[in-house]
Design a protein around this motif. Structure first.
Motif, mmCIF file in Angstrom:
data_model
loop_
_atom_site.group_PDB
_atom_site.id
_atom_site.type_symbol
_atom_site.label_atom_id
_atom_site.label_comp_id
_atom_site.label_asym_id
_atom_site.label_seq_id
_atom_site.Cartn_x
_atom_site.Cartn_y
_atom_site.Cartn_z
ATOM 1 N N TYR A 33 34.012 86.740 83.291
ATOM 2 C CA TYR A 33 34.778 86.397 82.094
ATOM 3 C C TYR A 33 35.537 85.082 82.302
ATOM 4 O O TYR A 33 35.529 84.204 81.437
ATOM 5 N N ARG A 63 34.930 81.520 80.164
ATOM 6 C CA ARG A 63 36.004 80.920 79.371
ATOM 7 C C ARG A 63 36.665 79.741 80.055
ATOM 8 O O ARG A 63 37.579 79.145 79.503
ATOM 9 N N TYR A 120 38.652 79.972 82.632
ATOM 10 C CA TYR A 120 40.006 80.388 82.981
ATOM 11 C C TYR A 120 40.114 80.479 84.502
ATOM 12 O O TYR A 120 39.121 80.661 85.200
ATOM 13 N N ARG A 151 40.285 88.626 74.368
ATOM 14 C CA ARG A 151 39.009 88.151 73.813
ATOM 15 C C ARG A 151 39.228 87.352 72.540
ATOM 16 O O ARG A 151 38.409 86.527 72.168
ATOM 17 N N GLY A 201 41.641 85.222 72.113
ATOM 18 C CA GLY A 201 42.206 83.907 72.395
ATOM 19 C C GLY A 201 43.648 83.867 72.868
ATOM 20 O O GLY A 201 44.270 82.801 72.882
ATOM 21 N N LYS A 226 44.345 81.323 75.630
ATOM 22 C CA LYS A 226 44.380 79.947 75.132
ATOM 23 C C LYS A 226 45.738 79.657 74.471
ATOM 24 O O LYS A 226 46.321 78.608 74.656
#
Ligand SMILES: [Zn+2]
Length: 124
Positions: free
Chosen positions: A64, A68, A70, A113, A115, A118
């Motif tokens: 994940y 993304r 991350y 998931r 956001g 972010k």
């Protein structure tokens, strides 16, 4: 070749662009879960790739984060331990930082998931 695959972990269908084959392991592009293809007809079906719980949640979170872009903070091991503990007690990887053990809180949780990382710079 383009197939839609329904992920039982995040309960969302994602598009798979490679040639599907029974036994092949694919990564859900929404949650990072590792899924094994079990059927091709009438549609591509998958199940969670069987592996021990610690390997499963470590792989899922690494996948994940990579998908993304991350990075993990210093709480990573604490959260992983909490996730493994919740799996032992409640049968799935519910967020250890949340009270409710509901499907929306299975890691990566719905807010993440959608956001949250972010927006806030980190998950809940
Ligand atoms: Zn998924």
């Amino acid at each position: 070749m383009k197939s839609k695959i329904y992920c039982e972990v995040c309960r969302v269908a994602f598009v798979y662009r490679e040639e599907p084959a029974v036994g092949k392991v694919v990564i859900c592009t929404v949650c990072g879960a590792e899924l094994e293809i079990t059927d091709l007809e009438p549609e591509v079906r998958v199940r969670r790739f069987p592996q021990d719980p610690e390997t499963e949640i470590r792989n899922r979170s690494e996948n994940y984060a990579r998908l993304r872009d991350y990075t993990f903070n210093e709480d990573k091991e604490l959260v992983i331990e909490g996730l493994i503990g919740k799996h032992e007690m409640y049968g799935d990887f519910y967020c250890p930082c949340r009270f409710d053990n509901i499907p929306e809180n299975i890691c990566p949780c719905l807010e993440t998931r959608m956001g949250d990382v972010k927006r806030m710079g980190h998950c809940f």
